[in-house]
Write a protein that holds these residues in place. Structure first.
Motif, PDB file in Angstrom:
ATOM      1  N   ARG A   1     -10.881  -6.971 -16.652  1.00  0.00           N
ATOM      2  CA  ARG A   1      -9.984  -5.985 -16.148  1.00  0.00           C
ATOM      3  C   ARG A   1     -10.655  -5.177 -15.014  1.00  0.00           C
ATOM      4  O   ARG A   1      -9.822  -5.071 -13.936  1.00  0.00           O
ATOM      5  CB  ARG A   1      -9.875  -4.918 -17.230  1.00  0.00           C
ATOM      6  N   ARG A   2     -11.972  -4.877 -14.763  1.00  0.00           N
ATOM      7  CA  ARG A   2     -12.537  -4.418 -13.887  1.00  0.00           C
ATOM      8  C   ARG A   2     -12.378  -5.366 -12.520  1.00  0.00           C
ATOM      9  O   ARG A   2     -12.040  -4.873 -11.241  1.00  0.00           O
ATOM     10  CB  ARG A   2     -14.119  -3.961 -14.108  1.00  0.00           C
ATOM     11  N   PHE A   3     -12.577  -6.535 -12.849  1.00  0.00           N
ATOM     12  CA  PHE A   3     -12.606  -7.374 -11.707  1.00  0.00           C
ATOM     13  C   PHE A   3     -11.051  -7.401 -11.030  1.00  0.00           C
ATOM     14  O   PHE A   3     -10.840  -7.294  -9.814  1.00  0.00           O
ATOM     15  CB  PHE A   3     -12.848  -8.970 -12.052  1.00  0.00           C
ATOM     16  N   VAL A   4     -10.058  -7.455 -11.868  1.00  0.00           N
ATOM     17  CA  VAL A   4      -8.622  -7.521 -11.531  1.00  0.00           C
ATOM     18  C   VAL A   4      -8.296  -6.124 -10.497  1.00  0.00           C
ATOM     19  O   VAL A   4      -8.010  -6.314  -9.547  1.00  0.00           O
ATOM     20  CB  VAL A   4      -7.671  -7.672 -12.787  1.00  0.00           C
ATOM     21  N   GLU A   5      -8.823  -5.202 -11.058  1.00  0.00           N
ATOM     22  CA  GLU A   5      -8.674  -3.878 -10.536  1.00  0.00           C
ATOM     23  C   GLU A   5      -9.212  -3.723  -9.394  1.00  0.00           C
ATOM     24  O   GLU A   5      -8.685  -3.418  -8.245  1.00  0.00           O
ATOM     25  CB  GLU A   5      -8.638  -2.686 -11.451  1.00  0.00           C
ATOM     26  N   HIS A   6     -10.433  -4.006  -9.297  1.00  0.00           N
ATOM     27  CA  HIS A   6     -11.462  -4.062  -8.109  1.00  0.00           C
ATOM     28  C   HIS A   6     -10.755  -4.915  -6.717  1.00  0.00           C
ATOM     29  O   HIS A   6     -10.766  -4.416  -5.755  1.00  0.00           O
ATOM     30  CB  HIS A   6     -12.705  -4.283  -8.406  1.00  0.00           C
ATOM     31  N   MET A   7     -10.598  -6.214  -7.240  1.00  0.00           N
ATOM     32  CA  MET A   7     -10.155  -7.073  -6.225  1.00  0.00           C
ATOM     33  C   MET A   7      -8.608  -6.904  -5.819  1.00  0.00           C
ATOM     34  O   MET A   7      -8.467  -6.843  -4.676  1.00  0.00           O
ATOM     35  CB  MET A   7     -10.071  -8.623  -6.804  1.00  0.00           C
ATOM     36  N   ALA A   8      -7.915  -6.109  -6.521  1.00  0.00           N
ATOM     37  CA  ALA A   8      -6.433  -5.828  -6.152  1.00  0.00           C
ATOM     38  C   ALA A   8      -6.742  -4.604  -5.296  1.00  0.00           C
ATOM     39  O   ALA A   8      -5.960  -4.564  -4.324  1.00  0.00           O
ATOM     40  CB  ALA A   8      -5.649  -5.578  -7.490  1.00  0.00           C
ATOM     41  N   MET A   9      -7.630  -3.675  -5.614  1.00  0.00           N
ATOM     42  CA  MET A   9      -7.671  -2.619  -4.843  1.00  0.00           C
ATOM     43  C   MET A   9      -8.285  -3.132  -3.128  1.00  0.00           C
ATOM     44  O   MET A   9      -7.619  -2.465  -2.044  1.00  0.00           O
ATOM     45  CB  MET A   9      -8.788  -1.710  -5.514  1.00  0.00           C
ATOM     46  N   LEU A  10      -9.124  -4.256  -3.177  1.00  0.00           N
ATOM     47  CA  LEU A  10      -9.592  -4.768  -1.834  1.00  0.00           C
ATOM     48  C   LEU A  10      -8.385  -5.151  -1.109  1.00  0.00           C
ATOM     49  O   LEU A  10      -8.015  -4.845  -0.233  1.00  0.00           O
ATOM     50  CB  LEU A  10     -10.536  -5.706  -2.385  1.00  0.00           C
TER      51      LEU A  10
ATOM     52  N   ALA B   1      -5.269  -4.449  -1.670  1.00  0.00           N
ATOM     53  CA  ALA B   1      -4.345  -3.352  -1.272  1.00  0.00           C
ATOM     54  C   ALA B   1      -4.868  -2.691   0.055  1.00  0.00           C
ATOM     55  O   ALA B   1      -4.162  -2.449   0.898  1.00  0.00           O
ATOM     56  CB  ALA B   1      -4.000  -2.293  -2.451  1.00  0.00           C
ATOM     57  N   ASP B   2      -6.097  -2.428   0.130  1.00  0.00           N
ATOM     58  CA  ASP B   2      -6.984  -1.846   1.325  1.00  0.00           C
ATOM     59  C   ASP B   2      -6.581  -2.920   2.642  1.00  0.00           C
ATOM     60  O   ASP B   2      -6.714  -2.222   3.502  1.00  0.00           O
ATOM     61  CB  ASP B   2      -8.270  -1.642   1.242  1.00  0.00           C
ATOM     62  N   LEU B   3      -6.435  -4.198   2.386  1.00  0.00           N
ATOM     63  CA  LEU B   3      -6.171  -4.886   3.530  1.00  0.00           C
ATOM     64  C   LEU B   3      -4.709  -5.262   3.724  1.00  0.00           C
ATOM     65  O   LEU B   3      -4.281  -5.784   4.616  1.00  0.00           O
ATOM     66  CB  LEU B   3      -6.751  -6.167   3.240  1.00  0.00           C
ATOM     67  N   GLY B   4      -3.873  -4.387   3.106  1.00  0.00           N
ATOM     68  CA  GLY B   4      -2.387  -4.307   3.269  1.00  0.00           C
ATOM     69  C   GLY B   4      -1.605  -5.207   2.446  1.00  0.00           C
ATOM     70  O   GLY B   4      -0.343  -5.098   2.465  1.00  0.00           O
ATOM     71  N   PHE B   5      -2.072  -5.747   1.520  1.00  0.00           N
ATOM     72  CA  PHE B   5      -1.241  -6.566   0.402  1.00  0.00           C
ATOM     73  C   PHE B   5      -0.598  -5.451  -0.684  1.00  0.00           C
ATOM     74  O   PHE B   5      -1.447  -4.661  -1.038  1.00  0.00           O
ATOM     75  CB  PHE B   5      -2.197  -7.681  -0.201  1.00  0.00           C
ATOM     76  N   PRO B   6       0.574  -5.680  -1.107  1.00  0.00           N
ATOM     77  CA  PRO B   6       0.958  -4.697  -1.825  1.00  0.00           C
ATOM     78  C   PRO B   6       0.132  -4.616  -3.265  1.00  0.00           C
ATOM     79  O   PRO B   6      -0.133  -5.548  -3.640  1.00  0.00           O
ATOM     80  CB  PRO B   6       2.399  -5.357  -2.179  1.00  0.00           C
ATOM     81  N   LYS B   7      -0.013  -3.453  -3.732  1.00  0.00           N
ATOM     82  CA  LYS B   7      -0.856  -3.475  -4.926  1.00  0.00           C
ATOM     83  C   LYS B   7      -0.508  -4.010  -6.185  1.00  0.00           C
ATOM     84  O   LYS B   7      -1.226  -4.597  -6.685  1.00  0.00           O
ATOM     85  CB  LYS B   7      -1.174  -1.711  -5.145  1.00  0.00           C
ATOM     86  N   MET B   8       0.645  -3.836  -6.703  1.00  0.00           N
ATOM     87  CA  MET B   8       0.938  -4.534  -7.788  1.00  0.00           C
ATOM     88  C   MET B   8       1.231  -6.009  -7.792  1.00  0.00           C
ATOM     89  O   MET B   8       0.599  -6.767  -8.519  1.00  0.00           O
ATOM     90  CB  MET B   8       2.748  -4.236  -8.299  1.00  0.00           C
TER      91      MET B   8
END
Length: 155
Positions: A8-17, A19-26
């Motif tokens: 779960r931490r990996f999923v959220e951390h990588m998704a945040m990264l 998103a920071d690069l401009g990819f939609p978060k969901m």
């Protein structure tokens, strides 16, 4: 042994990264949940449960991922529901689909140089952009070819 909290931490951390690069978060969260899943396919309900989000949030995000070529939709036999799978070699396929984008940027930058006049300060900035993306076009094609060759050898 699988560490579900670590997953779960990996999923959220990588998704945040992403998103920071401009990819939609969901879509990033769904993509990473799919990457971390032991199953080859997940339904929208399974994704929603894993990510603790509504079916509506899943619906729009999987539609986006399908549109960009990262996910594929498959009917679930005996139900009206679909399951979702990562596209085989998704990173390569998406990168290949973007092939030509660097050339478009370079070409339009050239149009900008012509529009502002070759001696303008902005012309130099646009020329740097043009040259960078012309370089990236050539290099990315070579990188994708090397990737494909390395995958062929390892199979």
């Amino acid at each position: 042994m699988r560490d579900e909290e670590g997953v779960r931490r990996f999923v959220e951390h990588m998704a945040m990264l992403w998103a920071d690069l401009g990819f939609p978060k969901m879509p990033a969260r769904i993509l990473m949940a799919m990457m971390a899943a032991e199953q080859d396919a997940l339904t929208a309900a399974e994704l929603g449960e894993r990510l603790e989000v509504s079916p509506a949030a899943i619906s729009g995000a999987v539609r986006y991922l399908i549109q960009i070529g990262m996910l594929q939709r498959h009917p679930t036999p005996g139900t009206r529901h679909n399951s979702y799978r990562l596209t085989a070699d998704a990173w390569y396929e998406v990168s290949l689909a973007k092939d030509g984008q660097f050339k478009k940027i370079s070409d339009i930058a050239q149009d900008g140089i012509s529009a502002v006049g070759g001696d303008a300060k902005s012309s130099a900035r646009m020329a740097e952009m043009r040259d960078f993306f012309a370089f990236m076009e050539v290099e990315m094609a070579a990188i994708l070819d090397k990737w494909k060759q390395s995958r062929t050898r390892s199979i």
